[in-house]
Design a protein around this motif. Structure first.
Motif, PDB file in Angstrom:
ATOM      1  N   LYS A 293       0.993  -1.193  -0.019  1.00 42.26           N
ATOM      2  CA  LYS A 293       0.145   0.020  -0.004  1.00 42.26           C
ATOM      3  C   LYS A 293       0.790   1.234  -0.075  1.00 42.26           C
ATOM      4  O   LYS A 293       0.420   2.041  -0.620  1.00 42.26           O
ATOM      5  CB  LYS A 293      -1.028  -0.157   1.258  1.00 42.26           C
ATOM      6  N   ARG A 294       1.903   1.298   0.887  1.00 40.70           N
ATOM      7  CA  ARG A 294       2.528   2.379   0.890  1.00 40.70           C
ATOM      8  C   ARG A 294       3.316   2.820  -0.497  1.00 40.70           C
ATOM      9  O   ARG A 294       3.442   3.954  -0.922  1.00 40.70           O
ATOM     10  CB  ARG A 294       3.811   2.559   2.060  1.00 40.70           C
ATOM     11  N   ALA A 295       4.096   1.645  -1.083  1.00 42.51           N
ATOM     12  CA  ALA A 295       4.416   1.572  -2.317  1.00 42.51           C
ATOM     13  C   ALA A 295       3.666   2.377  -3.553  1.00 42.51           C
ATOM     14  O   ALA A 295       4.144   3.205  -4.383  1.00 42.51           O
ATOM     15  CB  ALA A 295       5.146   0.350  -2.685  1.00 42.51           C
ATOM     16  N   MET A 296       2.208   1.818  -3.365  1.00 46.74           N
ATOM     17  CA  MET A 296       1.479   2.421  -4.252  1.00 46.74           C
ATOM     18  C   MET A 296       1.109   4.096  -4.001  1.00 46.74           C
ATOM     19  O   MET A 296       1.074   4.534  -5.203  1.00 46.74           O
ATOM     20  CB  MET A 296       0.244   1.540  -4.161  1.00 46.74           C
ATOM     21  N   SER A 297       1.107   4.276  -2.973  1.00 45.50           N
ATOM     22  CA  SER A 297       1.060   5.798  -2.483  1.00 45.50           C
ATOM     23  C   SER A 297       2.316   6.617  -3.074  1.00 45.50           C
ATOM     24  O   SER A 297       2.151   7.775  -3.646  1.00 45.50           O
ATOM     25  CB  SER A 297       0.659   6.074  -1.172  1.00 45.50           C
ATOM     26  N   GLN A 298       3.459   5.983  -2.842  1.00 43.06           N
ATOM     27  CA  GLN A 298       4.609   6.578  -3.244  1.00 43.06           C
ATOM     28  C   GLN A 298       4.828   6.855  -4.694  1.00 43.06           C
ATOM     29  O   GLN A 298       5.297   7.817  -5.259  1.00 43.06           O
ATOM     30  CB  GLN A 298       5.794   5.904  -2.532  1.00 43.06           C
ATOM     31  N   ILE A 299       4.370   6.076  -5.501  1.00 38.10           N
ATOM     32  CA  ILE A 299       4.457   6.151  -6.999  1.00 38.10           C
ATOM     33  C   ILE A 299       3.749   7.126  -7.460  1.00 38.10           C
ATOM     34  O   ILE A 299       3.940   7.712  -8.716  1.00 38.10           O
ATOM     35  CB  ILE A 299       4.335   4.632  -7.652  1.00 38.10           C
ATOM     36  N   THR A 300       2.481   7.225  -6.806  1.00 37.22           N
ATOM     37  CA  THR A 300       1.652   8.384  -7.274  1.00 37.22           C
ATOM     38  C   THR A 300       2.143   9.634  -7.043  1.00 37.22           C
ATOM     39  O   THR A 300       1.816  10.729  -7.847  1.00 37.22           O
ATOM     40  CB  THR A 300       0.212   8.471  -6.511  1.00 37.22           C
ATOM     41  N   LEU A 301       3.212   9.810  -6.028  1.00 39.61           N
ATOM     42  CA  LEU A 301       3.866  11.138  -5.968  1.00 39.61           C
ATOM     43  C   LEU A 301       4.723  11.523  -7.311  1.00 39.61           C
ATOM     44  O   LEU A 301       4.841  12.943  -7.636  1.00 39.61           O
ATOM     45  CB  LEU A 301       4.979  11.116  -4.927  1.00 39.61           C
TER      46      LEU A 301
END
Length: 409
Positions: free
Chosen positions: A148-156
């Motif tokens: 989940k965190r990686a998903m949010s990070q790539i949206t950055l």
């Protein structure tokens, strides 16, 4: 009124646990999203006008190519999902970049309508294989719940695509013409395809644990009101995202700004997206995704209101770009996280896929519809239409949040 059951914080909003997904993979996928969004999805906003002027096509026809790409995205979704399920994301996402490069090459050398539309059809397939949906699926197969965190990070990274590629595309078009600029875009996509070598070649976390289903148990039918409200929220958010992204620079020009100033101001859209997503990663875990979705809905409505009242001033136009970007950036995350609270996660793909079918169709029509609105109602009338749409979105978001508000007494 019958309320849904109160829900805990969304897993997508919570601080993550340990993950086998390393920083190298996150950075590589993030950079690939930056390039893929900038060179494919945001292409039309920079090159639509010069293409139409040289080829003698109407704005509606030029935007129709982008709409065709969105239709192809929807039609290819099931096949793309099965491919990633079976083999992981490496081959699919690399192929998406290659197909996108071929689409850019067709547009760069276009001599007529058929070739133009064929180029957009390839771009649609490339986007489905290379943008967020594919990247999220690849990460989920690698890390399960811990992704989940990686998903949010790539949206950055993806949130900065317009900030980087709108000015870059404008500069390339001035130096090389729009055809030469699209040739450079094709080269960018070919280079970006190599970033996906960071993804393990095979799916490695098919056994990864899933989140528990919401109240009602696995297999329970979702509440009809929840399904309808979530569908309305998703449709309106996606329609505004696709429609406005294709016309944002033109809307700024309609407020009285020159092309160069409009491109500069539009960079604030990407900065707003990035800022909104950073806020979600850092502090959004304090709220469940359904309540959090009120924020982007309000930001979008506020942005349109600002554009109508003070959009002819520099600060007003800048605020419009930033507020729209922040709202759109947060909405991308909450739209993906809300189904984890509303529906049985064992049937996530089937339920969400069915709910979002109208969103794909209407999103495909949005750029053309807004082109007609701009021609018929002008820039001010189109902004009023978007304000009304955003207020409906806010009302639907509020109704959904109220259904799942904690019960008192």
């Amino acid at each position: 009124m019958t309320h849904g059951k109160p829900l805990p914080s969304s897993p997508a909003m919570q601080p993550p646990g340990d993950s086998s997904i390393g920083a190298t993979l996150v950075v590589c996928l993030g950079l690939s999203q930056l390039v893929a969004w900038g060179t494919m999805h945001y292409l039309i906003a920079v090159f639509g006008r010069p293409i139409g002027q040289e080829m003698g096509w109407s704005a509606a026809f030029v935007q129709g190519g982008f709409s065709l790409a969105l239709v192809v995205m929807g039609g290819a979704s099931a096949l793309a999902g099965r491919w990633i399920d079976a083999q992981g994301g490496r081959a699919a996402m690399m192929t998406g970049c290659w197909i996108g490069a071929a689409g850019c090459a067709l547009l760069a050398t276009t001599t007529g309508a058929a070739q133009y539309l064929a180029g957009w059809a390839l771009l649609g397939l490339g986007m489905r294989l290379a943008l967020y949906d594919a990247a999220f699926a690849a990460l989920a197969h690698l890390g399960g719940a811990a992704s989940k965190r990686a998903m949010s990070q790539i949206t950055l990274f993806g949130g900065l695509a317009s900030t980087v590629f709108w000015p870059l595309g404008q500069a390339l078009a001035q130096a090389l013409g729009w055809r030469g600029a699209l040739g450079v875009y094709a080269l960018f996509l070919l280079l970006a395809s190599g970033l996906h070598l960071a993804i393990p070649a095979a799916r490695v976390a098919a056994h990864a644990p899933r989140h528990a289903a919401p109240a009602g148990g696995p297999g329970a039918a979702p509440a009809r009101a929840d399904t309808l409200l979530y569908g309305l929220v998703a449709v309106l958010a996606m329609v505004m995202q696709t429609g406005i992204s294709a016309h944002f620079i033109e809307l700024l020009r309609g407020l009285g700004w020159s092309a160069s100033v409009a491109v500069t101001l539009s960079a604030l859209l990407g900065i707003g997206q990035f800022t909104g997503r950073v806020w979600v990663v850092a502090w959004g875990h304090r709220y469940n995704a359904i309540r959090l979705n009120l924020l982007p809905s309000a930001l979008l409505a506020g942005g349109y209101a600002v554009s109508l009242v003070v959009g002819t001033t520099l600060y007003g136009a800048a605020a419009f770009a930033f507020l729209y970007g922040a709202g759109n950036g947060i909405a991308t995350i909450t739209r993906g996280a809300m189904p984890l609270l509303l529906f049985d996660t064992a049937s996530y793909g089937r339920i969400v896929g069915a709910v979002l079918k109208p969103a794909f169709v209407l999103s495909a029509a949005a750029p053309v519809a807004l082109a007609f609105a701009l021609d018929g109602w002008g820039h001010a009338g189109t902004l009023w239409l978007m304000l009304a749409t955003s207020l409906v979105l806010l009302a639907a978001s509020a109704a959904l949040a109220r259904r799942h508000a904690p019960r008192r007494g």
